[in-house]
Enzyme design. Structure first.
Site, mmCIF file in Angstrom:
data_model
loop_
_atom_site.group_PDB
_atom_site.id
_atom_site.type_symbol
_atom_site.label_atom_id
_atom_site.label_comp_id
_atom_site.label_asym_id
_atom_site.label_seq_id
_atom_site.Cartn_x
_atom_site.Cartn_y
_atom_site.Cartn_z
ATOM 1 N N LYS A 1 98.079 65.052 -28.449
ATOM 2 C CA LYS A 1 98.374 66.459 -28.711
ATOM 3 C C LYS A 1 99.096 67.076 -27.503
ATOM 4 O O LYS A 1 99.430 66.386 -26.558
ATOM 5 C CB LYS A 1 97.082 67.194 -29.056
ATOM 6 C CG LYS A 1 96.284 66.516 -30.184
ATOM 7 C CD LYS A 1 97.073 66.393 -31.488
ATOM 8 C CE LYS A 1 96.565 65.294 -32.404
ATOM 9 N NZ LYS A 1 95.415 65.591 -33.200
HETATM 10 C C1 LIG Z 1 94.505 65.039 -34.219
HETATM 11 C C2 LIG Z 1 94.146 65.835 -35.387
HETATM 12 C C3 LIG Z 1 92.810 66.088 -35.718
HETATM 13 C C4 LIG Z 1 91.664 65.468 -34.966
HETATM 14 O O1 LIG Z 1 91.610 65.842 -33.625
HETATM 15 P P1 LIG Z 1 90.568 65.090 -32.663
HETATM 16 O O2 LIG Z 1 90.516 65.949 -31.460
HETATM 17 O O3 LIG Z 1 91.120 63.734 -32.392
HETATM 18 O O4 LIG Z 1 89.257 65.043 -33.375
HETATM 19 C C5 LIG Z 1 92.551 66.899 -36.797
HETATM 20 N N1 LIG Z 1 93.546 67.427 -37.535
HETATM 21 C C6 LIG Z 1 94.838 67.199 -37.271
HETATM 22 C C7 LIG Z 1 95.902 67.836 -38.093
HETATM 23 C C8 LIG Z 1 95.182 66.378 -36.192
HETATM 24 O O5 LIG Z 1 96.477 66.128 -35.936
#
Ligand SMILES: *Cc1c(COP(=O)(O)O)cnc(C)c1O
Length: 375
Positions: free
Chosen positions: A182
């Site tokens: 992210k």
């Molecule tokens: C990455 C992601 C998640 C999960 O995030 P984590 O922190 O890895 O649990 C949930 N929703 C979307 C759209 C994502 O891209």
């Protein structure tokens, strides 16, 4: 030859120092650094409160739970998303109801929401896919009309804006991720933002075993506090080491978003010259943080998506398939849905390398390779 990953976290000496200060301090679990990170995050997105968790998945689970979503309830969301969006609903005992996307934005097609509403529907979960804001106002009109909650999956969307205002600052509960894929990272981590003090309070309790007092309150009190457990919670606490990283990442965030925008601009320019490719379109209401950069391969392309990915990998360029379609996975086979746009986009899109330290030469090489293969 270049070897180019799909992403690289933007971490440096500053994070190392701050983490080591936390270790020296002796307080390593959720404590003063988590509180500081939460304040910085809330101020940045323009929300009254921010509550840190262990991931976006647990943030979503906590947000749905404190919103009263449980067995027998339905939550409407796009299938074109990471599987965790739907998992968080299933973990509440509720039912995910998948709707199709608008293929221009890869976000929920708001015209599909109302037909999917039943008397069991309790919430809508718009996903700001790959960082591009979903049409929150359009979702809100429907939610208000049918008395539904909105829980934004903003996993990818820190730094993105909708109608000039940052995601997280639109009055709904929004959930963010700090996974290394992210925009900013704490290794693993998540955050829930809200303007509602009661929701913030319940989230703080929920992530802390349902306990009535926080560790900080107990620590600074000069009297004995016997805690109580008014409800059943989880342990979804972020550590102070992670929060220390997060505090520094917040300082770097404007630079990170700026660099990503610049790189995306170059991709837009160069790749839109290739006839077999469609580059992403940014809705007029959005400021895009480009958590991911995706391209769609058109029918005219001489190679299919997976072949393009393979040939790029042979040349040292890492890509990823476009966003998955959750309803196509075996684990979701009982949630039947017919979602032609979702299936089409999921099968034809791929994500290209994008991160702040991607050099012009490296990006030039990626573009060159794509042009070569699609010649
Ligand atoms: C990455 C992601 C998640 C999960 O995030 P984590 O922190 O890895 O649990 C949930 N929703 C979307 C759209 C994502 O891209």
């Amino acid at each position: 030859m270049f070897k180019i990953p799909i992403t690289k976290p933007f971490l440096g000496e500053e994070e190392k120092q701050l983490v080591s200060l936390v270790i020296d301090s002796g307080w390593v679990s959720q404590g003063p650094r988590v509180a500081e990170f939460e304040e910085a995050f809330a101020a940045y997105v323009g929300a009254k409160y921010a509550v840190a968790t262990t991931s976006c998945t647990t943030a979503l689970h906590a947000a749905l739970s404190v919103s009263g979503i449980g067995p027998g309830d339905e939550v409407i969301l796009p299938s074109l998303s990471f599987i965790a969006s739907a998992n968080s609903i299933v973990h509440c005992g509720a039912t995910p109801v998948f709707v199709d996307i608008n293929s221009e934005t890869c976000n929920i097609d708001v015209t599909r929401i109302e037909p999917a509403i039943t008397e069991k529907t309790k919430a809508i979960m718009p996903v700001h896919q790959m960082g591009l804001a979903a049409d929150i106002d359009a979702v809100r009109i429907i939610a208000e009309k049918h008395s539904l909650k909105i829980i934004e999956d903003a996993a990818c969307a820190v730094g993105s804006e909708y109608k000039g205002k940052r995601i997280g600052g639109h009055g709904n509960i929004a959930c963010f991720s700090f996974h290394p894929r992210k925009i900013i990272t704490t290794g693993e981590g998540g955050m829930v933002t809200t303007d509602d003090p009661a929701v913030a309070e319940r989230l703080r309790r929920f992530r802390h075993h349902g306990m009535s007092v926080s560790d900080i309150e107990r620590h600074i009190a000069n009297r004995i506090i016997i805690e109580t457990y008014p409800e059943i919670g989880y342990n979804y606490r972020m550590t102070d080491m992670q929060a220390a990283m997060g505090i520094e990442q917040m300082r770097k965030l404007p630079f990170i978003v700026e660099k990503r925008k610049q790189i995306a601009g170059i991709y837009d320019n160069e790749l839109s010259k290739i006839p077999h490719i469609k580059v992403p379109k940014v809705s007029s209401y959005a400021f895009h943080n480009y958590q991911s950069y995706w391209i769609e391969l058109l029918d005219s392309s001489p190679v299919r998506r997976d072949m393009l990915m393979m040939k790029l990998l042979e040349k040292g360029v890492t890509t990823r398939r476009g966003i998955m379609a959750i309803h196509m996975e075996k684990s979701y086979s009982r949630y039947k849905a017919s979602l032609p746009e979702t299936e089409r986009i999921s099968a034809r899109t791929l994500l290209l390398p994008i991160y702040p330290t991607l050099t012009e030469d490296e990006q030039g090489y990626v573009i060159h390779c794509i042009k070569e293969i699609l010649k």
